[in-house]
Design an enzyme around this catalytic site. Structure first.
Site, PDB file in Angstrom:
ATOM      1  CE  LYS A   1      -0.029  -0.232   5.065  1.00 42.34           C
ATOM      2  NZ  LYS A   1      -1.058  -0.455   6.309  1.00 42.34           N
TER       3      LYS A   1
ATOM      4  CE1 TYR B   1      11.537  32.247   0.885  1.00 43.89           C
ATOM      5  CE2 TYR B   1      11.519  29.972   0.896  1.00 43.89           C
ATOM      6  CZ  TYR B   1      11.403  30.897   0.399  1.00 43.89           C
ATOM      7  OH  TYR B   1      11.005  30.856  -1.070  1.00 43.89           O
TER       8      TYR B   1
END
Ligand SMILES: *Cc1c(COP(=O)(O)O)cnc(C)c1O
Length: 372
Positions: free
Chosen positions: A36, A259
């Protein structure tokens, strides 16, 4: 030049992990490889094929679409869809000839109405995880009778799922005490069904959880179900994640990187910028909280992880040049960094680290370095 970010997956390692897990199974127990979440970020189809080559007898996914993708790629192995299915998803699962899981009357009626051939159904008992399944063994037995009696359905299995196989052995034992008599009664009434309960952690922890089939996900990728060093359990991490030094520049005291100016140099140093960021699945939580390996040495990540770039501090003296490979997960020289170690830094688990690696990062497949 190297790729901006690359996940290299060693399919031979997946094969060996499956073989290694199988070695310790109870005689007669089969292994179901859980692929999965795009094979826990490794790529569902290549992971499935490697697991089958390593001796897995079954595959499991969660969504109907995941089963359809395996079939579209020509994977024909018995495949269990473990998740809840809406009516529309059910049609996709049936078209993929998947086994499905049921725990209530409404779903069984829907299944019977939509089934074309003999749809294989597994009844799920919720023995303590508190998610899917019925908590009532009597109800689970009733549902099994309905399935067995419906002409278009085939009762294929009885299952449960553990809540604490990776941490609390006592609660796992309580779940096992709930499930075992139910499984025995199911087997008595419906000989030939496949009984299954164990995930990777239960598989490696307690053979009493093995029954007919174990559903192993994390361990087949060589990641440790208990968040320890996989090598200690003879599991081999299959995935390596790398980026490279795209820019190396001298940085003076007072100059910043990234940033928010979260990093401001307090000495002369060399900073390198690597073109990987949170859009690649390199989590922002690693800001000021990670190390990368370049040329066999660890270097701290400095400042904020941005969407597309990170910066690392190479120190005041360096001979590293643009183009050098930086290892995030994997080994380089004598250094090694595991998904478990990264997970620990940001308070998560190895599963989330590898599942987070986004589609923007190409996967390259090999077998012990040779072309796959
Ligand atoms: C994901 C999953 C597994 C596999 O769990 P791992 O811990 O990765 O081995 C097994 N069973 C169910 C129902 C699952 O959802």
């Amino acid at each position: 030049m190297p790729l901006r970010a690359l996940a290299r997956v060693n399919l031979a390692a997946i094969e060996r992990n499956v073989a290694r897990l199988k070695r310790d199974l109870r005689p007669g127990t089969e292994l179901c490889a859980v692929v999965k979440g795009d094979g826990y970020g490794h790529g569902a189809v290549p992971a499935a094929n490697a697991a089958l080559a390593g001796g897995a007898g079954w595959l499991a996914v969660v969504t109907a679409q995941e089963a359809a993708e395996l079939r579209a790629a020509g994977v024909v192995a018995r495949t269990l869809v473990m998740g809840a299915l809406s009516d529309a998803e059910l049609d996709v699962a049936l078209a993929a000839d998947a086994d499905v899981v049921a725990w209530n009357e409404r779903f069984v009626a829907e299944l019977a109405a939509r089934a074309q051939g003999a749809v294989r159904v597994h009844v799920k008992l919720d023995s303590g995880l508190g998610r899917l399944g019925t908590r009532d063994p009597a109800e689970a037995l009733r549902i099994a009778e309905w399935i067995a009696a419906a002409g278009s359905l085939e009762l294929a299995g009885a299952m449960t799922h553990f809540a604490t196989a990776d941490e609390d052995a006592a609660f796992m034992a309580r779940q096992l005490e709930t499930f075992t008599p139910f499984a025995a009664e199911m087997r008595r009434r419906h000989p030939g069904i496949v009984v299954h309960a164990a995930n990777s952690a239960a598989t490696v922890r307690d053979r009493a959880t093995h029954f007919d089939l174990v559903r192993c996900g994390i361990a087949i990728y060589g990641l440790d179900p208990m968040q320890e060093d996989p090598l200690a359990r003879e599991l081999e991490p299959a995935l390596e994640l790398t980026s490279y030094l795209a820019a190396v520049k001298a940085t003076a005291p007072g100059q910043s990187a990234g940033y928010g100016r979260r990093f401001i140099a307090d000495r002369d140093t060399w900073l390198a910028t690597l073109p990987i960021g949170y859009a690649d699945g390199f989590r922002r939580a690693f800001s000021d909280n990670c190390e990368l390996i370049v040329a066999g040495r660890r270097h701290p990540l400095v400042g904020t992880v941005s969407m597309d770039n990170i910066t690392i501090d190479l120190g005041p003296v360096t001979d590293l040049e643009p183009g050098a490979t930086a290892t995030i997960i994997g080994a380089d020289g004598g250094e090694r960094q595991t998904a478990e170690e990264l997970a620990q830094r940001i308070g998560t688990i190895n599963y989330e680290i590898v599942c987070a690696i986004s589609d923007r990062v190409p996967r390259a497949y090999h077998r012990d370095g040779a072309q796959a």
